[in-house]
Scaffold this motif. Structure first.
Motif, PDB file in Angstrom:
ATOM      1  N   THR A   4       0.848  -1.190   0.000  1.00  0.00           N
ATOM      2  CA  THR A   4       0.000   0.000   0.000  1.00  0.00           C
ATOM      3  C   THR A   4       0.889   1.247   0.000  1.00  0.00           C
ATOM      4  OG1 THR A   4      -0.069   0.223   2.402  1.00  0.00           O
ATOM      5  CG2 THR A   4      -1.744  -1.217   1.378  1.00  0.00           C
ATOM      6  N   LYS A   5       0.273   2.371  -0.277  1.00  0.00           N
ATOM      7  CA  LYS A   5       0.970   3.656  -0.233  1.00  0.00           C
ATOM      8  C   LYS A   5       1.599   3.860   1.144  1.00  0.00           C
ATOM      9  CE  LYS A   5      -0.386   8.469  -0.929  1.00  0.00           C
ATOM     10  NZ  LYS A   5      -1.480   9.279  -1.410  1.00  0.00           N
ATOM     11  N   GLU A   6       0.847   3.548   2.187  1.00  0.00           N
ATOM     12  CA  GLU A   6       1.352   3.701   3.550  1.00  0.00           C
ATOM     13  C   GLU A   6       2.552   2.793   3.807  1.00  0.00           C
ATOM     14  OE1 GLU A   6      -1.940   3.283   2.747  1.00  0.00           O
ATOM     15  OE2 GLU A   6      -2.495   5.375   3.103  1.00  0.00           O
ATOM     16  N   ASP A   7       2.508   1.554   3.273  1.00  0.00           N
ATOM     17  CA  ASP A   7       3.636   0.624   3.433  1.00  0.00           C
ATOM     18  C   ASP A   7       4.901   1.177   2.774  1.00  0.00           C
ATOM     19  OD1 ASP A   7       2.059  -1.274   4.760  1.00  0.00           O
ATOM     20  OD2 ASP A   7       1.625  -2.388   2.905  1.00  0.00           O
ATOM     21  N   LEU A   9       5.663   4.327   2.018  1.00  0.00           N
ATOM     22  CA  LEU A   9       6.154   5.496   2.750  1.00  0.00           C
ATOM     23  C   LEU A   9       6.818   5.078   4.063  1.00  0.00           C
ATOM     24  CD1 LEU A   9       3.224   7.988   2.093  1.00  0.00           C
ATOM     25  CD2 LEU A   9       5.521   8.034   1.069  1.00  0.00           C
ATOM     26  N   ALA A  10       6.225   4.125   4.762  1.00  0.00           N
ATOM     27  CA  ALA A  10       6.803   3.644   6.029  1.00  0.00           C
ATOM     28  C   ALA A  10       8.173   3.002   5.783  1.00  0.00           C
ATOM     29  CB  ALA A  10       5.861   2.668   6.711  1.00  0.00           C
ATOM     30  N   ASN A  13      10.723   5.779   4.979  1.00  0.00           N
ATOM     31  CA  ASN A  13      11.099   6.524   6.181  1.00  0.00           C
ATOM     32  C   ASN A  13      11.923   5.675   7.147  1.00  0.00           C
ATOM     33  OD1 ASN A  13      10.028   9.096   5.510  1.00  0.00           O
ATOM     34  ND2 ASN A  13       7.983   8.300   5.872  1.00  0.00           N
ATOM     35  N   GLU A  27      11.217  13.644   5.691  1.00  0.00           N
ATOM     36  CA  GLU A  27      10.198  12.600   5.761  1.00  0.00           C
ATOM     37  C   GLU A  27       9.488  12.482   4.420  1.00  0.00           C
ATOM     38  OE1 GLU A  27       6.213  11.706   8.429  1.00  0.00           O
ATOM     39  OE2 GLU A  27       6.973  13.750   8.319  1.00  0.00           O
ATOM     40  N   VAL A  29       6.308  11.873   2.423  1.00  0.00           N
ATOM     41  CA  VAL A  29       4.930  12.086   2.877  1.00  0.00           C
ATOM     42  C   VAL A  29       3.853  11.691   1.875  1.00  0.00           C
ATOM     43  CG1 VAL A  29       5.532  13.857   4.566  1.00  0.00           C
ATOM     44  CG2 VAL A  29       4.968  14.540   2.213  1.00  0.00           C
ATOM     45  N   ASP A  30       4.182  11.548   0.589  1.00  0.00           N
ATOM     46  CA  ASP A  30       3.153  11.179  -0.392  1.00  0.00           C
ATOM     47  C   ASP A  30       3.832  10.664  -1.648  1.00  0.00           C
ATOM     48  OD1 ASP A  30       0.616  10.796  -1.474  1.00  0.00           O
ATOM     49  OD2 ASP A  30       0.342  12.909  -2.008  1.00  0.00           O
TER      50      ASP A  30
END
Length: 142
Positions: A4-7, A9-10, A13, A27, A29-30
């Motif tokens: 996912t997008k969140e995965d 980015l995580a 980071n 960081e 962020v998108d």
């Protein structure tokens, strides 16, 4: 199952731990189909002596987001990415808030990539325009 997008980015980071990106509080962020955005706080950590954002910190932000973009959009099983040239034109000063760097590809080749990186402030004012060239190098087979 795709990440996912969140995965993504995580993971980006997390890869910044104990690096210049962590020191500067950069960081990711998108991101989307053809872009990646990072941000960096503007405070005394990134000032030049007269209290404005240092151009070198801006260049570090631009190279970080551009290199991560090349990583995200490459097959990292076979290659690793290195920055080979960066240019930065600084247009406006910033003293507080955040700056945001949006990396998009001008050229996405198999061996070399060219990214356009626009740095803006909290009010969407253009602060710097950067170009980053990266190269995809083959990983050594074990």
């Amino acid at each position: 199952m795709p990440l996912t997008k969140e995965d993504v980015l995580a993971q980006a980071n997390a890869a910044s731990k104990n690096t210049l990106m962590e020191t500067l509080h950069i960081e990711m962020v998108d991101f989307g189909k053809d872009f990646l955005i990072a941000r960096m706080p503007v405070n005394s950590r990134v000032y030049q002596p007269d209290g404005v954002l240092h151009g070198g910190a801006t260049a570090a932000l631009a190279e970080s987001v551009g290199s991560f973009a090349s990583h995200i959009f490459s097959n990292l099983d076979d290659v690793f990415i290195r920055g080979i040239e960066i240019t930065a034109n600084h247009l406006k000063s910033v003293t507080e808030g955040f700056v945001y760097a949006k990396a998009t590809f001008l050229h996405k080749g198999r061996t070399t990539q060219l990214l356009d990186i626009r740095v803006t402030d909290d009010h969407d004012n253009l602060i710097s325009v950067c170009r980053l060239s990266t190269i995809s190098l083959p990983k050594k087979k074990s």
